[in-house]
Design a protein around this motif. Sequence first.
Motif, PDB file in Angstrom:
ATOM      1  N   GLU A  43       0.841  -1.203   0.000  1.00  0.00           N
ATOM      2  CA  GLU A  43       0.000   0.000   0.000  1.00  0.00           C
ATOM      3  C   GLU A  43       0.876   1.253   0.000  1.00  0.00           C
ATOM      4  OE1 GLU A  43      -2.716  -0.268   3.285  1.00  0.00           O
ATOM      5  OE2 GLU A  43      -4.068  -1.625   2.198  1.00  0.00           O
ATOM      6  N   ALA A  44       1.932   1.242   0.808  1.00  0.00           N
ATOM      7  CA  ALA A  44       2.859   2.374   0.834  1.00  0.00           C
ATOM      8  C   ALA A  44       3.532   2.543  -0.526  1.00  0.00           C
ATOM      9  CB  ALA A  44       3.908   2.181   1.929  1.00  0.00           C
ATOM     10  N   LEU A  69       1.044   3.966  -2.974  1.00  0.00           N
ATOM     11  CA  LEU A  69       0.828   5.378  -2.659  1.00  0.00           C
ATOM     12  C   LEU A  69       1.958   6.223  -3.222  1.00  0.00           C
ATOM     13  CD1 LEU A  69      -0.847   7.525  -1.124  1.00  0.00           C
ATOM     14  CD2 LEU A  69       0.549   7.032   0.873  1.00  0.00           C
ATOM     15  N   THR A  96      -0.638  11.244  -6.042  1.00  0.00           N
ATOM     16  CA  THR A  96      -0.096  11.542  -4.718  1.00  0.00           C
ATOM     17  C   THR A  96       0.752  12.808  -4.805  1.00  0.00           C
ATOM     18  OG1 THR A  96      -0.043   9.194  -4.163  1.00  0.00           O
ATOM     19  CG2 THR A  96       1.299  10.651  -2.808  1.00  0.00           C
ATOM     20  N   MET A 102       6.680  10.519   3.102  1.00  0.00           N
ATOM     21  CA  MET A 102       6.699   9.055   3.193  1.00  0.00           C
ATOM     22  C   MET A 102       8.127   8.529   3.027  1.00  0.00           C
ATOM     23  SD  MET A 102       3.585   7.477   3.444  1.00  0.00           S
ATOM     24  CE  MET A 102       3.834   5.932   2.607  1.00  0.00           C
ATOM     25  N   TRP A 132      -0.032   8.458   5.266  1.00  0.00           N
ATOM     26  CA  TRP A 132      -0.579   7.265   4.619  1.00  0.00           C
ATOM     27  C   TRP A 132      -2.090   7.220   4.812  1.00  0.00           C
ATOM     28  CZ3 TRP A 132       1.377   1.832   6.468  1.00  0.00           C
ATOM     29  CH2 TRP A 132       0.785   0.823   5.725  1.00  0.00           C
ATOM     30  N   LEU A 180      -4.421   7.477   1.393  1.00  0.00           N
ATOM     31  CA  LEU A 180      -4.674   6.153   0.836  1.00  0.00           C
ATOM     32  C   LEU A 180      -6.106   6.116   0.303  1.00  0.00           C
ATOM     33  CD1 LEU A 180      -3.265   3.399   0.511  1.00  0.00           C
ATOM     34  CD2 LEU A 180      -4.371   2.710   2.632  1.00  0.00           C
TER      35      LEU A 180
END
Length: 124
Positions: free
Chosen positions: A45-46, A49, A55, A63, A100, A104
């Motif tokens: 997921e990170a 992203l 983003t 991040m 996040w 997300l």
Amino acid sequence: MGQSSTNASQATVEATVIDSELLDESLLRRLLVRAGRSLASPALEALELLLDPGTPSPVRLTMLAGLSYLLMPADLIPDILPVAGFSDDLVALTAVIGVWRNHLTPTIQARAQRRLDQWFPLTR
């Protein structure tokens, strides 16, 4: 202060934070196979992203900075110090989780889930 310091403080810096062509997926995959699906899910997921073109750059930078700091062997406050040693890591982790959580999207989650299922097929 001279003219050069004035120009330097007014300079705009543009940078590409991460480019999917620079990503070594085979290395990431080998690391995640060891960690398993439960750890791979938030990591993917990170990743999604960071790779998502929607983003914002400041989110990507936050991040990357937070994740990089957590992975670095050297800390501002050594982890061997009781309680205080992990406080700097907690700040970095809090920043990563906050960014996040706020950015997300269901689309990013779906892409991460597809990659997770591809890399870690569920066996029956």
